[in-house]
Design a protein around this motif. Structure first.
Motif, PDB file in Angstrom:
ATOM      1  N   SER A  79      56.191  49.368  72.256  1.00  0.00           N
ATOM      2  CA  SER A  79      55.320  48.987  71.146  1.00  0.00           C
ATOM      3  C   SER A  79      55.201  50.121  70.128  1.00  0.00           C
ATOM      4  O   SER A  79      55.161  49.879  68.921  1.00  0.00           O
ATOM      5  N   GLU A  82      58.364  49.976  68.069  1.00  0.00           N
ATOM      6  CA  GLU A  82      58.331  48.849  67.140  1.00  0.00           C
ATOM      7  C   GLU A  82      57.436  49.165  65.942  1.00  0.00           C
ATOM      8  O   GLU A  82      57.790  48.863  64.798  1.00  0.00           O
ATOM      9  N   ASN A  83      56.301  49.774  66.199  1.00  0.00           N
ATOM     10  CA  ASN A  83      55.412  50.163  65.101  1.00  0.00           C
ATOM     11  C   ASN A  83      56.088  51.179  64.189  1.00  0.00           C
ATOM     12  O   ASN A  83      55.988  51.099  62.966  1.00  0.00           O
ATOM     13  N   ARG A  85      59.319  51.513  63.726  1.00  0.00           N
ATOM     14  CA  ARG A  85      60.394  50.827  63.007  1.00  0.00           C
ATOM     15  C   ARG A  85      59.823  50.044  61.824  1.00  0.00           C
ATOM     16  O   ARG A  85      60.361  50.111  60.706  1.00  0.00           O
ATOM     17  N   ARG A  86      58.737  49.314  62.040  1.00  0.00           N
ATOM     18  CA  ARG A  86      58.123  48.545  60.952  1.00  0.00           C
ATOM     19  C   ARG A  86      57.611  49.456  59.848  1.00  0.00           C
ATOM     20  O   ARG A  86      57.809  49.190  58.660  1.00  0.00           O
ATOM     21  N   ARG A  87      56.933  50.524  60.255  1.00  0.00           N
ATOM     22  CA  ARG A  87      56.389  51.461  59.270  1.00  0.00           C
ATOM     23  C   ARG A  87      57.514  52.098  58.460  1.00  0.00           C
ATOM     24  O   ARG A  87      57.416  52.240  57.241  1.00  0.00           O
ATOM     25  N   ASN A  88      58.600  52.459  59.134  1.00  0.00           N
ATOM     26  CA  ASN A  88      59.741  53.075  58.466  1.00  0.00           C
ATOM     27  C   ASN A  88      60.373  52.103  57.473  1.00  0.00           C
ATOM     28  O   ASN A  88      60.728  52.489  56.348  1.00  0.00           O
ATOM     29  N   ALA A  89      60.531  50.827  57.858  1.00  0.00           N
ATOM     30  CA  ALA A  89      61.106  49.828  56.959  1.00  0.00           C
ATOM     31  C   ALA A  89      60.221  49.633  55.730  1.00  0.00           C
ATOM     32  O   ALA A  89      60.712  49.545  54.596  1.00  0.00           O
ATOM     33  N   LYS A  90      58.911  49.589  55.950  1.00  0.00           N
ATOM     34  CA  LYS A  90      57.979  49.422  54.834  1.00  0.00           C
ATOM     35  C   LYS A  90      58.046  50.617  53.884  1.00  0.00           C
ATOM     36  O   LYS A  90      58.071  50.459  52.666  1.00  0.00           O
TER      37      LYS A  90
END
Length: 183
Positions: A79, A82-83, A85-90
């Protein structure tokens, strides 16, 4: 009572107060040490009980506990990743938006120049002045792009295509076999 004996009595009383205060502090420290020692004894007995309980657990129960801990650790790491990865994409999307907006702001004066040139060229009959105006606007555009890091690559016609240096935009059919796969 003389003033000298009063000073002696005051001095004696101050010493008695100080000694009384020191004695109280020692008693408080002694009580704290005793409490800490009692807590340590309680901790040690609790640890001993845990050790006894662990010794009583069978090998299978120990493995089940280890498996549960490993699963929990895995889920937390997953988790967390995943957090990340999402933060990096944003953040990447935000960076692209802000980078392109900066370029757009820099290009606005050049776009204004093109619009003024179009209006001025509607009634213009002298082709040389039109060419000169577009040359000035073109130079301004290239300077703006160079300030943002874009460089013109000088490559001669007929040199082999190098994917590390060049980017294929379109393909043109060529009749000469020597020019196939070349720029």
């Amino acid at each position: 009572v003389s003033t000298q004996s009063t000073g002696f009595i005051s001095e004696t009383m101050a010493k008695d107060k100080k000694a009384s205060k020191n004695q109280e502090e020692n008693e408080v420290l002694e009580a704290e040490n005793q409490t800490a020692a009692e807590e340590q004894v309680e901790e040690n007995s609790a640890k001993e009980e845990q050790v006894e309980e662990q010794e009583e657990l069978s090998a299978e129960e120990k493995l089940e506990i280890e498996l549960a801990e490993a699963k929990d650790k895995y889920l937390r790491l997953y988790s967390e990743f995943e957090n990340f990865r999402r933060r990096n994409a944003k953040e990447r999307i935000d960076l692209i938006k802000t980078a392109s907006s900066d370029l757009m702001v820099e290009l606005l004066p050049t776009i204004d120049d093109f619009e003024r040139a179009k209006k001025a060229n509607e009634n213009q009959e002298d082709i040389e002045s039109v060419k000169e105006g577009f040359e000035l606007i073109s130079t301004k555009l290239f300077k703006t792009l160079e300030s943002k890091g874009l460089k013109v690559m000088e490559t001669e016609k007929g040199t082999p295509f190098d994917a590390d240096l060049h980017e294929a935009v379109t393909q043109f059919p060529v009749e000469d076999e020597e020019l196939k796969g070349k720029k």
